[in-house]
Design a protein around this motif. Structure first.
Motif, mmCIF file in Angstrom:
data_model
loop_
_atom_site.group_PDB
_atom_site.id
_atom_site.type_symbol
_atom_site.label_atom_id
_atom_site.label_comp_id
_atom_site.label_asym_id
_atom_site.label_seq_id
_atom_site.Cartn_x
_atom_site.Cartn_y
_atom_site.Cartn_z
ATOM 1 N N SER A 1 0.858 -1.184 0.000
ATOM 2 C CA SER A 1 0.000 0.000 0.000
ATOM 3 C C SER A 1 0.894 1.232 0.000
ATOM 4 O O SER A 1 1.728 1.417 0.888
ATOM 5 C CB SER A 1 -0.904 0.002 1.232
ATOM 6 O OG SER A 1 -1.594 1.230 1.332
ATOM 7 N N THR A 2 0.764 2.071 -1.022
ATOM 8 C CA THR A 2 1.616 3.255 -1.167
ATOM 9 C C THR A 2 0.746 4.494 -1.018
ATOM 10 O O THR A 2 -0.156 4.728 -1.819
ATOM 11 C CB THR A 2 2.333 3.233 -2.529
ATOM 12 O OG1 THR A 2 3.068 2.010 -2.643
ATOM 13 C CG2 THR A 2 3.279 4.418 -2.659
ATOM 14 N N ALA A 3 1.009 5.272 0.012
ATOM 15 C CA ALA A 3 0.071 6.316 0.425
ATOM 16 C C ALA A 3 0.544 7.734 0.186
ATOM 17 O O ALA A 3 -0.238 8.664 0.342
ATOM 18 C CB ALA A 3 -0.256 6.147 1.915
ATOM 19 N N ALA A 4 1.830 7.938 -0.175
ATOM 20 C CA ALA A 4 2.325 9.311 -0.245
ATOM 21 C C ALA A 4 3.538 9.419 -1.146
ATOM 22 O O ALA A 4 4.244 8.443 -1.427
ATOM 23 C CB ALA A 4 2.692 9.806 1.154
ATOM 24 N N LEU A 5 3.783 10.648 -1.583
ATOM 25 C CA LEU A 5 5.022 11.039 -2.236
ATOM 26 C C LEU A 5 5.848 11.833 -1.235
ATOM 27 O O LEU A 5 5.302 12.652 -0.488
ATOM 28 C CB LEU A 5 4.740 11.891 -3.471
ATOM 29 C CG LEU A 5 4.037 11.174 -4.621
ATOM 30 C CD1 LEU A 5 3.307 12.170 -5.499
ATOM 31 C CD2 LEU A 5 5.056 10.386 -5.441
ATOM 32 N N LYS A 6 7.148 11.618 -1.222
ATOM 33 C CA LYS A 6 8.035 12.279 -0.255
ATOM 34 C C LYS A 6 9.038 13.150 -1.000
ATOM 35 O O LYS A 6 9.580 12.755 -2.041
ATOM 36 C CB LYS A 6 8.774 11.214 0.567
ATOM 37 C CG LYS A 6 9.886 11.711 1.486
ATOM 38 C CD LYS A 6 9.328 12.322 2.757
ATOM 39 C CE LYS A 6 10.456 12.683 3.725
ATOM 40 N NZ LYS A 6 11.102 11.501 4.334
ATOM 41 N N VAL A 7 9.310 14.337 -0.465
ATOM 42 C CA VAL A 7 10.345 15.202 -1.022
ATOM 43 C C VAL A 7 10.940 16.014 0.124
ATOM 44 O O VAL A 7 10.260 16.279 1.129
ATOM 45 C CB VAL A 7 9.774 16.114 -2.134
ATOM 46 C CG1 VAL A 7 8.801 17.153 -1.571
ATOM 47 C CG2 VAL A 7 10.885 16.759 -2.946
ATOM 48 N N ALA A 8 12.220 16.388 -0.024
ATOM 49 C CA ALA A 8 12.926 16.960 1.129
ATOM 50 C C ALA A 8 13.854 18.086 0.730
ATOM 51 O O ALA A 8 14.448 18.094 -0.345
ATOM 52 C CB ALA A 8 13.735 15.860 1.831
ATOM 53 N N PRO B 1 -0.910 12.201 -2.227
ATOM 54 C CA PRO B 1 -0.557 13.455 -1.559
ATOM 55 C C PRO B 1 0.944 13.545 -1.336
ATOM 56 O O PRO B 1 1.661 12.536 -1.411
ATOM 57 C CB PRO B 1 -1.309 13.370 -0.231
ATOM 58 C CG PRO B 1 -1.393 11.904 0.044
ATOM 59 C CD PRO B 1 -1.573 11.248 -1.307
ATOM 60 N N ILE B 2 1.421 14.744 -1.067
ATOM 61 C CA ILE B 2 2.857 15.007 -0.922
ATOM 62 C C ILE B 2 3.182 15.338 0.527
ATOM 63 O O ILE B 2 2.542 16.191 1.142
ATOM 64 C CB ILE B 2 3.289 16.174 -1.833
ATOM 65 C CG1 ILE B 2 3.055 15.810 -3.302
ATOM 66 C CG2 ILE B 2 4.752 16.539 -1.603
ATOM 67 C CD1 ILE B 2 3.250 16.977 -4.261
ATOM 68 N N VAL B 3 4.207 14.674 1.061
ATOM 69 C CA VAL B 3 4.729 14.981 2.389
ATOM 70 C C VAL B 3 6.150 15.487 2.230
ATOM 71 O O VAL B 3 6.976 14.851 1.574
ATOM 72 C CB VAL B 3 4.722 13.752 3.311
ATOM 73 C CG1 VAL B 3 5.251 14.111 4.697
ATOM 74 C CG2 VAL B 3 3.322 13.163 3.425
ATOM 75 N N THR B 4 6.454 16.631 2.813
ATOM 76 C CA THR B 4 7.793 17.200 2.689
ATOM 77 C C THR B 4 8.592 17.012 3.969
ATOM 78 O O THR B 4 8.038 16.807 5.049
ATOM 79 C CB THR B 4 7.739 18.712 2.398
ATOM 80 O OG1 THR B 4 7.377 19.422 3.594
ATOM 81 C CG2 THR B 4 6.771 19.034 1.272
ATOM 82 N N HIS B 5 9.900 17.085 3.810
ATOM 83 C CA HIS B 5 10.839 17.252 4.929
ATOM 84 C C HIS B 5 11.224 18.724 4.887
ATOM 85 O O HIS B 5 11.987 19.139 4.021
ATOM 86 C CB HIS B 5 12.046 16.337 4.722
ATOM 87 C CG HIS B 5 13.183 16.585 5.671
ATOM 88 N ND1 HIS B 5 13.326 15.912 6.871
ATOM 89 C CD2 HIS B 5 14.242 17.427 5.599
ATOM 90 C CE1 HIS B 5 14.418 16.323 7.486
ATOM 91 N NE2 HIS B 5 14.987 17.244 6.731
#
Length: 312
Positions: A106-113, A140-144
């Motif tokens: 299950s892949t729930a997010a995109l990550k970028v930092a 959806p996108i989650v950032t660092h």
């Protein structure tokens, strides 16, 4: 009554050397079972530089749903070759990885930092690639974003991403370090992000026995009092490592470390600060469920995902 909780920023899929699979599996089964007994239903793993499929056999029988991401962490987590890729090449790599893993995890997010608002060439290309992948996949996108979160948000918005599809992580870290900013300035930056429609994820929290996170949690309470309780989440950002014949959480100071339950220590502290139960439910469960599109039932890895075009 055990309150349900979702942990939106953790690292269940931490790296370990080959030959330690049995040790890692025993550790993860124990810790995730402990989390389930405390009400945790879902965990979002935001480790962008691993292959999560490797971990599926290790957690196949755990009572918590663990969801993976695709994306990029900081430039030191990718090879020199990848750092030189264009935004289009990075986008194509993301879509290929998503296509490979979505049938198994299950892949729930995109990550970028990024470390700060001013981006390196690689960071700028990574943001553009993630924005394009968001349009292809709907994730959806989650950032660092320990600094410069508002600039990160506005860049993504300029690339066509709706603010409500962005979760900015670690904005409270601007209160610390050599470049620390005054409380009022950090609060204004956070409210600007929230006013534009983004979510904020707080992760710099400490165990129940510690008050070192008092100022950070005071920020959460103040934001709730200002009416932003529907756009805040809290997680522990926990990772682990294998040390000889033991597996330990990174940063653990005692053998009774709360592990993946660290976020629930923050929930208890916020309750003591008289944050309402309804707001606590939103922060620790409802907001994440809505942002990541998590239903009550486990997602089937065999379901048909959003159509994407993957070029060689």
């Amino acid at each position: 009554m055990m309150l349900p909780a979702i942990l939106p920023h953790e690292h269940v899929f931490s790296r370990f050397r080959g030959g330690k699979e049995e040790l890692a599996a025993e550790f993860l089964h124990s810790e995730l079972s402990r989390a389930a007994r405390s009400g945790v239903t879902d965990i979002i793993d935001l480790t962008a530089y691993i292959n999560p499929v490797r971990y599926m056999d290790l957690i196949s029988d755990v009572p918590v749903r663990v969801h993976a991401c695709v994306g990029f962490y900081l430039s030191n987590s990718v090879t020199r070759t990848v750092r030189g890729y264009s935004a289009k090449q990075l986008e194509q790599g993301l879509l290929r990885k998503y296509a490979r893993q979505r049938a198994h995890v299950s892949t729930a997010a995109l990550k970028v930092a990024a470390h700060q608002g001013n981006l390196s060439e690689f960071e700028g290309n990574a943001f553009r690639a993630v924005a394009a992948a968001h349009h292809s996949t709907g994730l959806p996108i989650v950032t660092h974003s320990p600094s410069g979160g508002l600039m990160h948000l506005r860049l993504l918005v300029s690339l066509g991403v709706e603010p409500h599809n962005v979760m900015l992580s670690h904005p409270e870290l601007e209160l610390k370090g050599q470049r620390k900013k005054p409380y009022g300035e950090v609060l204004r930056s956070m409210t600007a992000c929230l006013d534009e429609g983004a979510r904020l994820c707080f992760t710099d929290i400490t165990p129940l026995s510690s008050s070192a996170d008092a100022v950070r949690l005071a920020l959460v309470r103040e934001l709730v009092e200002r009416g932003y309780g529907d756009r805040l989440v809290v997680s522990g950002d926990r990772s682990w490592s294998v040390r000889g014949s033991r597996v330990v959480f990174r940063g653990a100071t005692t053998e009774h470390d709360p592990g993946f339950l660290l976020a629930l220590d923050a929930r208890a502290k916020l309750a003591a600060l008289e944050v309402k139960d309804s707001d606590l439910q939103r922060i620790f469960q409802v907001n994440s469920a809505q942002f990541f599109g998590l239903g009550h039932e486990r997602r089937s890895t065999g379901e048909t995902p959003p159509a994407i075009s993957v070029h060689p």
